[in-house]
Design an enzyme around this catalytic site. Structure first.
Site, PDB file in Angstrom:
ATOM      1  N   VAL A  31      77.724  69.967   9.559  1.00 28.04           N
ATOM      2  CA  VAL A  31      78.148  70.469   8.244  1.00 28.04           C
ATOM      3  C   VAL A  31      77.124  71.409   7.615  1.00 28.04           C
ATOM      4  CG1 VAL A  31      79.734  68.572   7.650  1.00 28.04           C
ATOM      5  CG2 VAL A  31      77.312  68.344   7.074  1.00 28.04           C
ATOM      6  N   GLY A  32      75.929  71.460   8.193  1.00 23.97           N
ATOM      7  CA  GLY A  32      74.911  72.366   7.646  1.00 23.97           C
ATOM      8  C   GLY A  32      73.732  72.468   8.583  1.00 23.97           C
ATOM      9  N   THR A  33      73.062  73.630   8.556  1.00 22.40           N
ATOM     10  CA  THR A  33      71.887  73.795   9.413  1.00 22.40           C
ATOM     11  C   THR A  33      70.928  74.810   8.801  1.00 22.40           C
ATOM     12  OG1 THR A  33      71.148  74.056  11.703  1.00 22.40           O
ATOM     13  CG2 THR A  33      72.868  75.577  10.958  1.00 22.40           C
ATOM     14  N   GLY A  34      69.668  74.722   9.187  1.00 20.09           N
ATOM     15  CA  GLY A  34      68.648  75.648   8.689  1.00 20.09           C
ATOM     16  C   GLY A  34      67.369  75.432   9.466  1.00 20.09           C
ATOM     17  N   ALA A  35      66.283  76.110   9.030  1.00 17.46           N
ATOM     18  CA  ALA A  35      65.025  76.030   9.762  1.00 17.46           C
ATOM     19  C   ALA A  35      64.504  74.594   9.838  1.00 17.46           C
ATOM     20  CB  ALA A  35      63.987  76.917   9.098  1.00 17.46           C
ATOM     21  N   TYR A  36      64.771  73.789   8.818  1.00 14.46           N
ATOM     22  CA  TYR A  36      64.184  72.449   8.771  1.00 14.46           C
ATOM     23  C   TYR A  36      65.035  71.352   9.406  1.00 14.46           C
ATOM     24  CZ  TYR A  36      60.620  74.320   5.723  1.00 14.46           C
ATOM     25  OH  TYR A  36      59.576  75.035   5.227  1.00 14.46           O
ATOM     26  N   GLY A  37      66.313  71.630   9.618  1.00 14.15           N
ATOM     27  CA  GLY A  37      67.122  70.572  10.220  1.00 14.15           C
ATOM     28  C   GLY A  37      68.601  70.880  10.219  1.00 14.15           C
ATOM     29  N   VAL A  39      72.541  68.913   9.588  1.00 14.79           N
ATOM     30  CA  VAL A  39      73.232  67.736   9.060  1.00 14.79           C
ATOM     31  C   VAL A  39      74.626  67.658   9.679  1.00 14.79           C
ATOM     32  CG1 VAL A  39      74.104  66.565   6.992  1.00 14.79           C
ATOM     33  CG2 VAL A  39      71.987  67.878   6.848  1.00 14.79           C
ATOM     34  N   ASP A 151      63.657  71.864  -7.809  1.00 14.47           N
ATOM     35  CA  ASP A 151      64.701  72.814  -7.392  1.00 14.47           C
ATOM     36  C   ASP A 151      66.080  72.314  -7.807  1.00 14.47           C
ATOM     37  OD1 ASP A 151      65.688  75.137  -6.259  1.00 14.47           O
ATOM     38  OD2 ASP A 151      65.789  74.311  -4.234  1.00 14.47           O
TER      39      ASP A 151
HETATM   40  O1  0RX Z   1      68.347  64.962  -0.535  1.00 15.64           O
HETATM   41  C1  0RX Z   1      67.443  65.089   0.248  1.00 15.64           C
HETATM   42  C2  0RX Z   1      66.055  64.983  -0.288  1.00 15.64           C
HETATM   43  C3  0RX Z   1      65.895  64.434  -1.545  1.00 15.64           C
HETATM   44  C4  0RX Z   1      64.639  64.427  -2.105  1.00 15.64           C
HETATM   45  N1  0RX Z   1      64.476  63.966  -3.390  1.00 15.64           N
HETATM   46  C5  0RX Z   1      63.236  64.167  -4.098  1.00 15.64           C
HETATM   47  C6  0RX Z   1      63.495  64.612  -5.495  1.00 15.64           C
HETATM   48  O2  0RX Z   1      64.446  63.808  -6.120  1.00 15.64           O
HETATM   49  C7  0RX Z   1      65.686  63.713  -5.440  1.00 15.64           C
HETATM   50  C8  0RX Z   1      65.508  63.204  -4.089  1.00 15.64           C
HETATM   51  N2  0RX Z   1      63.576  64.895  -1.427  1.00 15.64           N
HETATM   52  C9  0RX Z   1      63.727  65.402  -0.185  1.00 15.64           C
HETATM   53  C10 0RX Z   1      64.977  65.475   0.397  1.00 15.64           C
HETATM   54  N3  0RX Z   1      67.675  65.363   1.563  1.00 15.64           N
HETATM   55  C11 0RX Z   1      68.952  65.593   2.104  1.00 15.64           C
HETATM   56  C12 0RX Z   1      69.944  66.215   1.362  1.00 15.64           C
HETATM   57  C13 0RX Z   1      71.204  66.442   1.900  1.00 15.64           C
HETATM   58  C14 0RX Z   1      71.476  66.068   3.186  1.00 15.64           C
HETATM   59  C15 0RX Z   1      70.487  65.474   3.958  1.00 15.64           C
HETATM   60  C16 0RX Z   1      69.226  65.241   3.415  1.00 15.64           C
HETATM   61  O3  0RX Z   1      72.729  66.304   3.736  1.00 15.64           O
HETATM   62  C17 0RX Z   1      73.854  65.695   3.194  1.00 15.64           C
HETATM   63  C18 0RX Z   1      73.790  64.494   2.516  1.00 15.64           C
HETATM   64  C19 0RX Z   1      74.969  63.948   2.031  1.00 15.64           C
HETATM   65  N4  0RX Z   1      76.145  64.544   2.221  1.00 15.64           N
HETATM   66  C20 0RX Z   1      76.210  65.727   2.872  1.00 15.64           C
HETATM   67  C21 0RX Z   1      75.076  66.311   3.385  1.00 15.64           C
END
Ligand code: 0RX
Length: 390
Positions: A31-37, A39, A151
């Site tokens: 569902v998503g991609t970029g330099a860091y990973g 999903v 952000d």
């Molecule tokens: O959300 C994160 C992530 C969150 C985070 N926080 C620090 C600041 O406060 C909020 C939480 N710090 C680092 C990373 N990562 C993340 C986001 C989306 C994702 C996978 C990892 O992909 C998804 C998640 C859920 N549904 C669809 C795609």
């Protein structure tokens, strides 16, 4: 000969990379991609829920990547609030540290985000009120842990499409139907979106991404864009104010073409800063610039948000202040009359303190790897989730 997968795991190719995941996770779709990973969405056979699985891209390729990966895992492990993304599971197919290369983060799947939602529909005042309430509850929790998001933008406010269903499931138990029919209707109309703060951060945010007419900068506080001073949690309050303003207006409030144009757009509304504020700035260039420009008075926000409730405008007035020290905190904002209808103070809880000492630590890759491995081994799933796969 193909190497056998770890017992209970299977291998699958996603976008030309191998994913090795526990058998409970099925139907992986990118569902998503970029330099860091990357999903994937997946179906969790054990809970019956849709989940998102993130595989970091070569997390131990450098000290910087390793530290970032460790930080994301630690942060996600810490977050336990309904308006902030949390971790359901974390796993690696490797049993021993010497073979540990990759790991995967599992979260509830969030189907859309506020940015996408605002593109397709205008939000009613009631919805805005409830969405902002949820955003501030999440922010209060994050800030109480001593964390700054940095952000916050509509794309980092995920919306759970199942929420409407959950409300119905909750109230449609036979014994409750009569009693709650009116409440169901009310909830369906009003409370149909659950917001969770997250940080997609899949791509690098290099200077290029912050240049020009770009969404990535429109929600950034002026002190961040122009490097005015050492910043604090109130940068997130500025972003929250921009997001709330956009929900009410149906379009972004400060759409700058570049860094300085963004500041000009901001000052058209906030007015030019007072002399008291300018002395507080660390950058001499910023002081000289702000002292050289013609003075502009602050606009009354009621003239811009003329259709909005006066309590809503009062919230915005307290968030969109040029001086970060004058901005309201998330916790103070929740006390404002605009939220009194919805308030459930039990939901406005604070987080346990988050230990950030590792954020200022420089370690070799192998040490980050060891710490990350330990964090994976010590993960305990949330009470309503199921146990970890390691
Ligand atoms: O959300 C994160 C992530 C969150 C985070 N926080 C620090 C600041 O406060 C909020 C939480 N710090 C680092 C990373 N990562 C993340 C986001 C989306 C994702 C996978 C990892 O992909 C998804 C998640 C859920 N549904 C669809 C795609």
């Amino acid at each position: 000969m193909a190497v056998r997968s770890r017992t209970g795991f299977y291998r699958q190719e996603v976008n030309r990379t191998v994913w090795e995941v526990p058998e409970r996770y099925r139907d992986l779709k990118q569902v998503g991609t970029g330099a860091y990973g990357t999903v994937c969405s997946a179906w969790d056979r054990r809970s019956g829920a849709q989940v998102a699985i993130k595989k970091l891209h070569r997390p131990f390729q450098s000290k910087l990547f390793a530290k970032r990966a460790y930080r994301e895992l630690r942060l996600l492990k810490h977050m336990k609030h309904e308006n902030v993304i949390g971790l359901l599971d974390v796993f690696t197919a490797e049993i021993a540290l010497d073979r540990f290369r990759d790991f995967y983060l599992v979260m509830p799947f969030m189907g859309t985000d506020l940015g996408k939602l605002m593109k397709i529909q205008r939000l009613s005042e009631d919805r805005v009120q409830f969405l902002v309430y949820q955003m501030l509850k999440g922010l209060k929790y994050i800030h109480s842990a001593g964390i700054i998001h940095r952000d916050l933008k509509p794309g980092n406010l995920a919306i759970n499409p199942d929420c409407e269903l959950k409300v119905l499931q909750l109230y449609l138990q036979p014994s409750r139907v009569k009693l709650f029919t009116r409440i169901i209707l009310f909830h369906c109309l009003l409370f149909s979106f659950l917001i969770q703060i997250l940080d997609f951060g899949l791509a690098r945010q290099a200077d290029a991404e912050m240049t020009g007419y770009v969404v990535t900068r429109w929600y950034r506080a002026p002190e961040v864009i122009l490097n005015w001073m050492h910043y604090t949690q109130t940068v997130d309050i500025w972003s929250a104010g921009c997001i709330m303003a956009e929900m009410l207006l149906g379009k972004p409030l400060f759409k700058g073409n570049d860094h300085l144009d963004q500041l000009r757009e901001i000052m058209k509304i906030t007015g030019t800063p007072s002399a008291d504020f300018v002395v507080k700035l660390q950058s001499q260039d910023a002081k000289n610039y702000l002292r050289s420009i013609p003075k502009v008075p602050k606009k009354d926000l009621r003239s811009i948000f003329n259709k909005a409730d006066s309590n809503a405008v009062c919230v915005l007035e307290k968030m969109l202040l040029l001086d970060p020290e004058m901005r309201v905190s998330a916790s103070e904002a929740l006390d404002l009359p605009y939220f009194s209808e919805f308030r459930d103070t039990e939901e406005e809880m604070e987080a346990l303190p988050y230990d950030q000492t590792m954020d200022n630590t420089d370690l070799p890759v192998e040490q980050w790897k060891r710490h990350t491995f330990t964090e994976i081994l010590t993960f305990r799933p949330p009470k309503d989730g199921k146990e970890t796969s390691l």
